[in-house]
Motif scaffolding. Sequence first.
Motif, PDB file in Angstrom:
ATOM      1  N   SER A  35       0.795  -1.224   0.000  1.00  0.00           N
ATOM      2  CA  SER A  35       0.000   0.000   0.000  1.00  0.00           C
ATOM      3  C   SER A  35       0.830   1.278   0.000  1.00  0.00           C
ATOM      4  CB  SER A  35      -0.920   0.013   1.218  1.00  0.00           C
ATOM      5  OG  SER A  35      -0.147   0.044   2.408  1.00  0.00           O
ATOM      6  N   GLY A  36       2.092   1.194   0.252  1.00  0.00           N
ATOM      7  CA  GLY A  36       2.903   2.413   0.361  1.00  0.00           C
ATOM      8  C   GLY A  36       3.563   2.781  -0.940  1.00  0.00           C
ATOM      9  N   VAL A  37       4.530   3.677  -0.833  1.00  0.00           N
ATOM     10  CA  VAL A  37       5.274   4.133  -1.996  1.00  0.00           C
ATOM     11  C   VAL A  37       6.104   2.992  -2.578  1.00  0.00           C
ATOM     12  CG1 VAL A  37       7.075   5.727  -2.764  1.00  0.00           C
ATOM     13  CG2 VAL A  37       5.307   6.515  -1.226  1.00  0.00           C
ATOM     14  N   GLY A  38       6.549   2.098  -1.723  1.00  0.00           N
ATOM     15  CA  GLY A  38       7.308   0.944  -2.209  1.00  0.00           C
ATOM     16  C   GLY A  38       6.479   0.118  -3.173  1.00  0.00           C
ATOM     17  N   GLY A  39       5.201  -0.047  -2.843  1.00  0.00           N
ATOM     18  CA  GLY A  39       4.304  -0.766  -3.754  1.00  0.00           C
ATOM     19  C   GLY A  39       4.126  -0.032  -5.062  1.00  0.00           C
ATOM     20  N   ALA A  40       3.993   1.281  -4.961  1.00  0.00           N
ATOM     21  CA  ALA A  40       3.844   2.075  -6.187  1.00  0.00           C
ATOM     22  C   ALA A  40       5.094   1.986  -7.044  1.00  0.00           C
ATOM     23  CB  ALA A  40       3.537   3.525  -5.836  1.00  0.00           C
ATOM     24  N   VAL A  41       6.248   2.033  -6.397  1.00  0.00           N
ATOM     25  CA  VAL A  41       7.506   1.919  -7.141  1.00  0.00           C
ATOM     26  C   VAL A  41       7.620   0.538  -7.781  1.00  0.00           C
ATOM     27  CG1 VAL A  41      10.018   1.835  -6.885  1.00  0.00           C
ATOM     28  CG2 VAL A  41       8.719   3.675  -5.812  1.00  0.00           C
ATOM     29  N   ALA A  42       7.224  -0.506  -7.056  1.00  0.00           N
ATOM     30  CA  ALA A  42       7.282  -1.855  -7.607  1.00  0.00           C
ATOM     31  C   ALA A  42       6.347  -1.987  -8.812  1.00  0.00           C
ATOM     32  CB  ALA A  42       6.918  -2.876  -6.537  1.00  0.00           C
ATOM     33  N   VAL A  43       5.148  -1.429  -8.706  1.00  0.00           N
ATOM     34  CA  VAL A  43       4.196  -1.493  -9.823  1.00  0.00           C
ATOM     35  C   VAL A  43       4.728  -0.721 -11.018  1.00  0.00           C
ATOM     36  CG1 VAL A  43       1.901  -0.749 -10.564  1.00  0.00           C
ATOM     37  CG2 VAL A  43       2.169  -1.905  -8.384  1.00  0.00           C
ATOM     38  N   LEU A  44       5.256   0.479 -10.766  1.00  0.00           N
ATOM     39  CA  LEU A  44       5.802   1.269 -11.866  1.00  0.00           C
ATOM     40  C   LEU A  44       6.992   0.580 -12.516  1.00  0.00           C
ATOM     41  CD1 LEU A  44       5.568   4.883 -10.442  1.00  0.00           C
ATOM     42  CD2 LEU A  44       4.220   3.884 -12.279  1.00  0.00           C
ATOM     43  N   SER A  45       7.814  -0.076 -11.717  1.00  0.00           N
ATOM     44  CA  SER A  45       8.955  -0.803 -12.270  1.00  0.00           C
ATOM     45  C   SER A  45       8.484  -1.932 -13.186  1.00  0.00           C
ATOM     46  CB  SER A  45       9.813  -1.348 -11.144  1.00  0.00           C
ATOM     47  OG  SER A  45      10.859  -2.125 -11.652  1.00  0.00           O
ATOM     48  N   VAL A  48       7.244  -0.432 -16.396  1.00  0.00           N
ATOM     49  CA  VAL A  48       8.355   0.001 -17.252  1.00  0.00           C
ATOM     50  C   VAL A  48       8.931  -1.196 -17.990  1.00  0.00           C
ATOM     51  CG1 VAL A  48      10.726   0.882 -17.198  1.00  0.00           C
ATOM     52  CG2 VAL A  48       8.921   2.096 -15.988  1.00  0.00           C
ATOM     53  N   ASP A  49       9.070  -2.326 -17.293  1.00  0.00           N
ATOM     54  CA  ASP A  49       9.588  -3.531 -17.951  1.00  0.00           C
ATOM     55  C   ASP A  49       8.648  -3.989 -19.063  1.00  0.00           C
ATOM     56  OD1 ASP A  49      11.768  -3.529 -16.277  1.00  0.00           O
ATOM     57  OD2 ASP A  49      10.936  -5.018 -14.880  1.00  0.00           O
ATOM     58  N   ASP A  50       7.336  -3.982 -18.779  1.00  0.00           N
ATOM     59  CA  ASP A  50       6.363  -4.374 -19.801  1.00  0.00           C
ATOM     60  C   ASP A  50       6.401  -3.417 -20.991  1.00  0.00           C
ATOM     61  OD1 ASP A  50       5.557  -6.487 -18.246  1.00  0.00           O
ATOM     62  OD2 ASP A  50       3.761  -5.475 -17.456  1.00  0.00           O
ATOM     63  N   LEU A  51       6.525  -2.138 -20.695  1.00  0.00           N
ATOM     64  CA  LEU A  51       6.581  -1.142 -21.758  1.00  0.00           C
ATOM     65  C   LEU A  51       7.832  -1.319 -22.608  1.00  0.00           C
ATOM     66  CD1 LEU A  51       4.446   1.054 -22.179  1.00  0.00           C
ATOM     67  CD2 LEU A  51       6.058   2.674 -21.238  1.00  0.00           C
ATOM     68  N   ALA A  52       8.944  -1.640 -21.968  1.00  0.00           N
ATOM     69  CA  ALA A  52      10.186  -1.848 -22.717  1.00  0.00           C
ATOM     70  C   ALA A  52      10.054  -3.055 -23.641  1.00  0.00           C
ATOM     71  CB  ALA A  52      11.355  -2.039 -21.754  1.00  0.00           C
ATOM     72  N   ARG A  53       9.438  -4.133 -23.142  1.00  0.00           N
ATOM     73  CA  ARG A  53       9.226  -5.320 -23.981  1.00  0.00           C
ATOM     74  C   ARG A  53       8.289  -5.002 -25.147  1.00  0.00           C
ATOM     75  NH1 ARG A  53       7.058  -8.447 -20.093  1.00  0.00           N
ATOM     76  NH2 ARG A  53       8.472  -7.974 -18.428  1.00  0.00           N
ATOM     77  N   THR A  54       7.224  -4.266 -24.851  1.00  0.00           N
ATOM     78  CA  THR A  54       6.271  -3.903 -25.902  1.00  0.00           C
ATOM     79  C   THR A  54       6.936  -3.024 -26.951  1.00  0.00           C
ATOM     80  OG1 THR A  54       4.474  -3.990 -24.296  1.00  0.00           O
ATOM     81  CG2 THR A  54       4.024  -2.821 -26.329  1.00  0.00           C
ATOM     82  N   LEU A  55       7.782  -2.115 -26.515  1.00  0.00           N
ATOM     83  CA  LEU A  55       8.496  -1.234 -27.439  1.00  0.00           C
ATOM     84  C   LEU A  55       9.438  -2.039 -28.335  1.00  0.00           C
ATOM     85  CD1 LEU A  55       9.110   1.643 -28.371  1.00  0.00           C
ATOM     86  CD2 LEU A  55      10.840   1.750 -26.592  1.00  0.00           C
ATOM     87  N   GLN A  56      10.133  -3.004 -27.755  1.00  0.00           N
ATOM     88  CA  GLN A  56      11.015  -3.844 -28.566  1.00  0.00           C
ATOM     89  C   GLN A  56      10.216  -4.638 -29.591  1.00  0.00           C
ATOM     90  OE1 GLN A  56      13.130  -6.156 -25.680  1.00  0.00           O
ATOM     91  NE2 GLN A  56      14.648  -4.546 -25.269  1.00  0.00           N
TER      92      GLN A  56
END
Length: 126
Positions: A35-45, A48-56
Motif C-alpha cells: 500500500s505504500g510508496v514501495g508498492g507504487a515503485v514496484a508497480v511502476l517498475s 516500465v519492464d512491460d513497456l520496454a518489452r512492448t516497445l522492442q
Amino acid sequence: MELIADILLVAGALAAGLYCHVLARRLSRFNDLESGVGGAVAVLSAQVDDLARTLQDAQAAAGAESRSLATLTGRAEAVAKRLELLVAAMHDLPEPPAPPEPPKTAGNGAAPVFRRHPPPGDGGTA
C-alpha cells in the motif's frame, strides 16, 4: 542541580527514542510493498519492464513491415516500368479499323436493308 540535569537528560533521551520509534513506523508504512510508496515503485517498475518489452516488439514489427514495404515498392516500380514500355509500344501499333456502320433502315420502320458485299479476294469482277 546535577539531579535536574540528569532528569532533563533522561527526558530528552526518552523523547528522542519515542521520536525514532514514530519515524520507524512511518518509514515501514512508507516502504510497505502493498500500500505504500514501495508498492507504487514496484508497480511502476513492472510497468516500465512491460513497456520496454512492448516497445522492442513494436520496433521489430516496424522493421519487418518496413522491409516488406520496401520489397513491395520495388516490385511496384518494376511493374510501372513495364507498363510504361507497353504504353510506349502501343504508339507503334497501327490504328484499328473503324467499326462497321449499323444497318440502315427504310424510312417507314420496315426491316433493315442489308447490302451484299463481294467476298474478300474476289476483287468484285465477274
